[in-house]
Scaffold this motif. Structure first.
Motif, mmCIF file in Angstrom:
data_model
loop_
_atom_site.group_PDB
_atom_site.id
_atom_site.type_symbol
_atom_site.label_atom_id
_atom_site.label_comp_id
_atom_site.label_asym_id
_atom_site.label_seq_id
_atom_site.Cartn_x
_atom_site.Cartn_y
_atom_site.Cartn_z
ATOM 1 N N ILE A 1 -5.473 -1.916 10.914
ATOM 2 C CA ILE A 1 -5.546 -3.158 11.689
ATOM 3 C C ILE A 1 -4.415 -4.120 11.333
ATOM 4 O O ILE A 1 -3.908 -4.832 12.189
ATOM 5 C CB ILE A 1 -6.931 -3.821 11.494
ATOM 6 C CG1 ILE A 1 -7.985 -3.013 12.260
ATOM 7 C CG2 ILE A 1 -6.928 -5.268 11.932
ATOM 8 C CD1 ILE A 1 -9.402 -3.469 12.032
ATOM 9 N N LYS A 2 -4.017 -4.138 10.086
ATOM 10 C CA LYS A 2 -3.009 -5.139 9.711
ATOM 11 C C LYS A 2 -1.599 -4.760 10.178
ATOM 12 O O LYS A 2 -0.689 -5.574 10.120
ATOM 13 C CB LYS A 2 -3.040 -5.402 8.209
ATOM 14 C CG LYS A 2 -2.359 -4.391 7.330
ATOM 15 C CD LYS A 2 -2.486 -4.831 5.877
ATOM 16 C CE LYS A 2 -1.858 -3.843 4.941
ATOM 17 N NZ LYS A 2 -2.176 -4.141 3.534
ATOM 18 N N ARG A 3 -1.436 -3.532 10.648
ATOM 19 C CA ARG A 3 -0.118 -3.117 11.117
ATOM 20 C C ARG A 3 0.124 -3.498 12.573
ATOM 21 O O ARG A 3 -0.820 -3.701 13.338
ATOM 22 C CB ARG A 3 0.031 -1.601 10.932
ATOM 23 C CG ARG A 3 0.331 -1.215 9.492
ATOM 24 C CD ARG A 3 0.119 0.249 9.213
ATOM 25 N NE ARG A 3 0.646 0.642 7.910
ATOM 26 C CZ ARG A 3 0.104 0.334 6.736
ATOM 27 N NH1 ARG A 3 -1.002 -0.401 6.703
ATOM 28 N NH2 ARG A 3 0.666 0.723 5.607
ATOM 29 N N ASP B 1 -3.640 -11.902 13.734
ATOM 30 C CA ASP B 1 -4.869 -11.855 12.932
ATOM 31 C C ASP B 1 -4.638 -11.171 11.583
ATOM 32 O O ASP B 1 -5.579 -10.727 10.932
ATOM 33 C CB ASP B 1 -5.980 -11.133 13.701
ATOM 34 C CG ASP B 1 -5.561 -9.741 14.157
ATOM 35 O OD1 ASP B 1 -4.377 -9.379 13.945
ATOM 36 O OD2 ASP B 1 -6.396 -9.025 14.711
ATOM 37 N N ASN B 2 -3.388 -11.110 11.181
ATOM 38 C CA ASN B 2 -3.073 -10.522 9.879
ATOM 39 C C ASN B 2 -2.927 -11.634 8.843
ATOM 40 O O ASN B 2 -1.993 -12.435 8.908
ATOM 41 C CB ASN B 2 -1.783 -9.698 9.980
ATOM 42 C CG ASN B 2 -1.486 -8.929 8.713
ATOM 43 O OD1 ASN B 2 -2.359 -8.803 7.848
ATOM 44 N ND2 ASN B 2 -0.276 -8.434 8.593
ATOM 45 N N LYS C 1 -11.048 1.307 4.042
ATOM 46 C CA LYS C 1 -9.649 1.055 3.644
ATOM 47 C C LYS C 1 -8.692 1.476 4.758
ATOM 48 O O LYS C 1 -7.714 0.778 5.061
ATOM 49 C CB LYS C 1 -9.335 1.822 2.348
ATOM 50 C CG LYS C 1 -7.897 1.674 1.865
ATOM 51 C CD LYS C 1 -7.555 0.262 1.437
ATOM 52 C CE LYS C 1 -6.174 0.206 0.797
ATOM 53 N NZ LYS C 1 -5.784 -1.167 0.454
ATOM 54 N N ASN D 1 1.226 -9.522 13.477
ATOM 55 C CA ASN D 1 -0.050 -9.729 14.156
ATOM 56 C C ASN D 1 -0.594 -11.127 13.860
ATOM 57 O O ASN D 1 -0.505 -11.609 12.729
ATOM 58 C CB ASN D 1 -1.085 -8.706 13.678
ATOM 59 C CG ASN D 1 -0.718 -7.306 14.094
ATOM 60 O OD1 ASN D 1 0.089 -7.121 15.009
ATOM 61 N ND2 ASN D 1 -1.280 -6.321 13.431
ATOM 62 N N PHE E 1 0.865 -1.186 0.000
ATOM 63 C CA PHE E 1 0.000 0.000 0.000
ATOM 64 C C PHE E 1 0.892 1.223 0.000
ATOM 65 O O PHE E 1 1.617 1.471 0.952
ATOM 66 C CB PHE E 1 -0.938 0.024 1.210
ATOM 67 C CG PHE E 1 -1.791 1.274 1.232
ATOM 68 C CD1 PHE E 1 -2.805 1.437 0.306
ATOM 69 C CD2 PHE E 1 -1.525 2.293 2.113
ATOM 70 C CE1 PHE E 1 -3.557 2.597 0.272
ATOM 71 C CE2 PHE E 1 -2.275 3.464 2.101
ATOM 72 C CZ PHE E 1 -3.300 3.611 1.171
ATOM 73 N N LYS F 1 -8.741 -1.136 7.424
ATOM 74 C CA LYS F 1 -8.016 -2.348 7.016
ATOM 75 C C LYS F 1 -6.501 -2.146 7.119
ATOM 76 O O LYS F 1 -5.785 -2.994 7.658
ATOM 77 C CB LYS F 1 -8.400 -2.699 5.575
ATOM 78 C CG LYS F 1 -7.963 -4.081 5.171
ATOM 79 C CD LYS F 1 -8.165 -4.290 3.702
ATOM 80 C CE LYS F 1 -6.864 -4.735 3.114
ATOM 81 N NZ LYS F 1 -6.836 -4.823 1.685
ATOM 82 N N GLU F 2 -6.024 -1.011 6.629
ATOM 83 C CA GLU F 2 -4.589 -0.754 6.686
ATOM 84 C C GLU F 2 -4.112 -0.596 8.132
ATOM 85 O O GLU F 2 -3.023 -1.040 8.496
ATOM 86 C CB GLU F 2 -4.245 0.509 5.880
ATOM 87 C CG GLU F 2 -4.415 0.361 4.383
ATOM 88 C CD GLU F 2 -3.505 -0.687 3.792
ATOM 89 O OE1 GLU F 2 -2.377 -0.849 4.280
ATOM 90 O OE2 GLU F 2 -3.938 -1.364 2.834
ATOM 91 N N GLU G 1 -4.190 -10.843 1.868
ATOM 92 C CA GLU G 1 -5.352 -10.326 1.134
ATOM 93 C C GLU G 1 -4.961 -10.101 -0.313
ATOM 94 O O GLU G 1 -3.993 -9.386 -0.597
ATOM 95 C CB GLU G 1 -5.836 -9.021 1.752
ATOM 96 C CG GLU G 1 -6.385 -9.248 3.145
ATOM 97 C CD GLU G 1 -7.449 -8.226 3.511
ATOM 98 O OE1 GLU G 1 -8.166 -7.752 2.616
ATOM 99 O OE2 GLU G 1 -7.521 -7.913 4.703
#
Lengths: 231, 158
Positions: free
Chosen positions: B87-89, A121-122, B81, A119, A26, B84-85, A125
């Motif tokens: 939480i994944k960090r 829970d990661n 979005k 994490n 990203f 999502k970004e 995707e």
């Protein structure tokens, strides 16, 4: 950024790393898959921290099997990390200059801060991945090649200077050369180990009796294969 | 037709076809993550902003779109979005994410004189990239500002 303890003498050579693709992206790469050309091993660059000058990456190996499970959402990023085939974890700090990753030192961490663990829970995707087809192809190719770690250990050679005997021999795993099991040579990395004078090859266990031209031919074939793979 | 000059053209012209012919002038609402109060630094592309450094491994990361601005086609998509970004960090990266991206969403009314945009990507939360024209001052085109987090720290999902 976290202060890391590391061994300055234990560096990872990333000069033969080929970037396969980003498993997570990203506005820049976040988790990127690499292949080390000499060994065929797969490595992950995992972005973990930054300050005003540097971005920090952890670098660790990932097994093709677990990578497949990761992209199939069967295991989390944390499980992928914990199931890495080698426990060594390296890091590199890359600044905002115009140099590529292989220009920066990559050091082995003595211990990893808890904050740097992924994490639980990661999960992977698909929408974050910019080259899933290429990544899958490389992982599957790596799986088929890598039946065991031994096949990918370094191949060393000795010169035997005795009349009527093979002049060069090749074997795996120099540290255990007396007990190692010969494997078909599939590797491209050769290192002159030592010269043995008047020693029968039959006395060296683990010797693979491929001739030098045969090995060189395979080396050339491997290079062509890699070149085609990344076109 | 008068050729309009894009901002950061010195970077864009290093790429072939950047921005591509898919980018058009648009009249549309757009949503962008920002700080509060909004300043011009909220509209600097990631590969140009100096602090924090852009996340780059090699030259392949210096892609055309990284010299444009990330925007979304709806408030809901922009919050989803972000969530999502976020939480994944890892925990410390979440704090850095808020520092870097802000914790507000600005509603902008883009007009054809502002720049070029590609089509929102439905597979990626309606994300699209916007390249400003040289004279555009997007910080002056903000119509509304939405807080991403509620007072209790939860996401402000409507």
């Amino acid at each position: 950024m976290e202060i890391l303890t590391f061994n300055n003498n234990k560096q990872l050579d990333t000069s033969n790393f080929i970037r396969i693709g980003d498993l997570s992206h990203f506005e820049g790469p976040l988790l990127t898959l690499f292949e080390e050309l000499n060994s065929g091993h797969l490595y992950l660059f995992d972005w973990v921290d930054r300050d005003e000058r540097y971005n920090r990456w952890l670098i660790y190996r990932a097994s093709p099997n677990h990578l497949l499970n990761f992209i199939r959402n069967k295991i989390s990023h944390l499980e992928l990390f914990e199931k890495r085939p080698e426990k060594d974890i390296y890091f590199t700090d890359i600044d905002s200059g115009n140099k590529s990753f292989y220009n920066y030192g990559t050091f082995k961490t003595e211990s990893l801060p808890k904050a740097y663990y992924p994490n639980s829970d990661n999960y992977f995707e698909l929408s974050d991945c910019n080259s899933i087809d290429k990544i899958k192809t490389i992982i599957i190719s790596s799986l088929s090649k890598q039946k065991s770690e031994n096949e990918y250990s370094n191949v060393y050679w000795v010169s035997v200077q005795k009349r009527n005997e093979v002049k060069s021999a090749y074997f795996n795993r120099v540290r255990n050369k007396l007990t190692s099991i010969p494997y078909p040579i599939r590797h491209t990395n050769y290192r002159h180990l030592l010269i043995l004078v008047n020693l029968s090859l039959n006395n060296i266990k683990g010797v693979n009796f491929d001739s030098y031209p045969t090995v060189k031919k395979r080396q050339t074939q491997n290079k062509k294969q890699y070149a085609n793979q990344y076109n | 037709m008068t050729q309009k000059k894009l901002k950061h053209i010195q970077y864009l012209e290093k790429f072939k076809d950047c921005p591509s012919s898919d980018f058009k002038e648009v009249d549309r609402d757009a949503y962008r993550w920002t700080q509060n109060p909004i300043t011009s630094t909220d509209f600097i592309p990631v590969n140009i902003i100096g602090v924090p450094p852009a996340i780059i491994l090699d030259d392949t990361d210096k892609m055309c779109m990284a010299y444009g601005l990330s925007m979304f086609d709806s408030l809901k998509n922009s919050i989803n979005k972000y969530q999502k970004e976020y939480i994944k960090r890892r925990q410390h990266q979440r704090e850095q994410f808020i520092q870097d991206k802000g914790n507000f969403i600005a509603l902008l009314k883009l007009s054809k004189n502002d720049g070029l945009a590609d089509e929102p990507n439905e597979g990626n939360f309606g994300h699209f990239t916007f390249h400003e024209y040289y004279q555009t001052e997007l910080e002056k085109k903000v119509l509304n500002l939405y807080n991403i987090f509620l007072d209790n720290g939860d996401f402000n999902i409507q």
